[in-house]
Design an enzyme around this catalytic site. Structure first.
Site, PDB file in Angstrom:
ATOM      1  N   ASP A 111      -7.142  20.244 -14.024  1.00  0.00           N
ATOM      2  CA  ASP A 111      -7.422  18.904 -14.534  1.00  0.00           C
ATOM      3  C   ASP A 111      -6.945  18.877 -15.978  1.00  0.00           C
ATOM      4  OD1 ASP A 111      -8.511  16.597 -15.654  1.00  0.00           O
ATOM      5  OD2 ASP A 111     -10.338  16.693 -14.452  1.00  0.00           O
TER       6      ASP A 111
ATOM      7  N   TYR B 238     -16.413  18.408 -15.018  1.00  0.00           N
ATOM      8  CA  TYR B 238     -16.844  17.006 -15.156  1.00  0.00           C
ATOM      9  C   TYR B 238     -17.844  16.677 -14.051  1.00  0.00           C
ATOM     10  CZ  TYR B 238     -16.508  11.951 -14.481  1.00  0.00           C
ATOM     11  OH  TYR B 238     -16.794  10.629 -14.272  1.00  0.00           O
TER      12      TYR B 238
ATOM     13  N   ARG C  15       0.824  -1.207   0.000  1.00  0.00           N
ATOM     14  CA  ARG C  15       0.000   0.000   0.000  1.00  0.00           C
ATOM     15  C   ARG C  15       0.858   1.255   0.000  1.00  0.00           C
ATOM     16  NH1 ARG C  15      -1.226   2.207   4.603  1.00  0.00           N
ATOM     17  NH2 ARG C  15      -1.398   0.211   5.685  1.00  0.00           N
TER      18      ARG C  15
ATOM     19  N   LYS D 166      -7.820   7.815 -19.248  1.00  0.00           N
ATOM     20  CA  LYS D 166      -8.102   8.402 -20.545  1.00  0.00           C
ATOM     21  C   LYS D 166      -6.861   8.373 -21.444  1.00  0.00           C
ATOM     22  CE  LYS D 166     -12.167   9.278 -18.707  1.00  0.00           C
ATOM     23  NZ  LYS D 166     -12.000   9.116 -17.257  1.00  0.00           N
TER      24      LYS D 166
END
Length: 387
Positions: free
Chosen positions: A179, A106, A53, A204
């Site tokens: 972003d 978004y 982690r 993306k």
């Protein structure tokens, strides 16, 4: 191979964090699936590796690669773009703080900020980021911690002046978050324009093959980095080793893909502009776009995302969206294959009824890397279904 910031984008994309494996000489570094690491005595960590982690060599390699391409000093990879945004906000804000964000953000970002983190005491004000006076007013009216912008925006393709927003944010003691998902670091590097933080849905363009979900945060400030890194470790929404590997693999070809995405997007936008069925084409590569000159200044090319509005309203948009074959009707964007999306009922359904609502006559195209003649032919046959 050592990598320097003076080397070209594609050289950095291929080599940053990607030293060959020293034992065998494997050119592609191995994927490290181990959840834990042997210690040389209590607390005797090998290269700092203790538990999956917190650290993983495959994720570390991706993070080095991301930082090199965005021009940052630190990058953090997460299990999704929204996990990245959530961790960033929790790392750097406290109840009572405020976020001023674009009024065409978004839908998932707005839902996170408004409905999830709003319950934690984080306020928000949506504003037209092109109206700098309105941004200043909104920032001054509250205890603003973040000015948050997407440029190009999703799905209205608005272009925002990053340098100007950075000045407004910094004058108020706030941070500018950009972003950069639509542009990718190949087309735009917000940190170089004054932004403090860059966020990505690496699902993306960075991943680029529609086969991995992920997110990233990139900064060039050590104090911010320490806080974000702590939350990444403490909360644990990290990218797994296979996800990190797939993202790294995609990132290596980002430059060559973005060239093709951009060329195809430009050609599709110009074709759409001539169609009598079309009310508006939203693409910053068109001289008629209100942000065209600014996009030329802060972007290398204009990307593969094109939004189009139809004179026939919602019915026309739905008809075209449901009658293509090369363009696939699906959520997401930025993959090698072309996708079509009806945002009002798909990616932006969560903001229906708000000022962030998307026009119902709009569809969003993610132009892939297919032959552009086939993309245009596919759209042309879909248009024949319009009455």
């Amino acid at each position: 191979m050592s990598v320097s910031e003076n080397q070209g984008f594609n050289t950095r994309a291929v080599h940053a964090g990607q030293a060959f494996e020293p034992r065998t000489g494997a050119v592609v570094p191995p994927v490290h699936f181990s959840s834990t690491y042997a210690q040389d005595g209590i607390g005797g960590l090998r290269d700092g590796y203790e538990y999956g982690r917190g650290t993983n060599p495959t994720r570390d390699a991706l993070q080095e690669q991301l930082a090199a391409l965005e021009g940052g000093t630190h990058a953090y990879s997460f299990s999704s773009g929204l996990a990245a945004e959530d961790s960033l906000i929790r790392a750097l804000t406290r109840p009572g703080d405020h976020i001023v964000l674009g009024n065409d953000a978004y839908g998932g970002t707005y839902r996170l900020i408004s409905r999830v983190l709003g319950e934690w005491g984080i306020g928000n004000t949506p504003v037209d980021m092109a109206d700098l006076d309105a941004v200043r007013t909104a920032v001054a009216a509250n205890k603003t911690r973040f000015v948050w912008v997407e440029t190009p925006s999703n799905p209205l393709m608005k272009i925002t002046d990053i340098e100007a927003l950075a000045t407004i944010a910094h004058d108020a003691g706030a941070l500018l978050v950009v972003d950069n998902t639509f542009a990718s670091p190949y087309l735009q590097t917000p940190l170089a324009l004054g932004a403090d933080v860059v966020v990505h849905s690496t699902t993306k363009y960075i991943g680029g093959h529609s086969d991995v979900v992920g997110g990233a945060v990139v900064v060039n400030d050590a104090e911010l980095a320490e806080k974000i890194g702590f939350v990444q470790f403490a909360v644990g929404a990290v990218s797994g080793p296979m996800d990190a590997f797939l993202t790294t693999r995609g990132l290596k070809t980002l430059g060559v893909r973005m060239d093709r995405h951009s060329d195809n997007g430009q050609a599709v936008a110009e074709w759409l502009l001539e169609r009598p069925e079309v009310e508006a084409v939203l693409y910053p590569g068109l001289p008629s776009h209100p942000g065209h000159e600014l996009a030329k200044k802060q972007m290398k090319k204009f990307g593969g995302m094109v939004s189009v509005q139809f004179k026939g309203g919602e019915a026309a948009a739905r008809t075209v969206a449901e009658n293509t074959s090369v363009f696939t009707l699906a959520e997401s964007l930025g993959g090698i294959e072309s996708l079509m999306n009806y945002p009002s009922e798909m990616t932006h359904a969560s903001v229906k009824g708000t000022e962030l609502a998307v026009p119902v006559n709009l569809i969003r195209l993610s132009c892939g890397i297919e032959d552009v003649e086939d993309l245009i032919a596919d759209l042309e046959q879909a248009f024949t279904f319009l009455k």
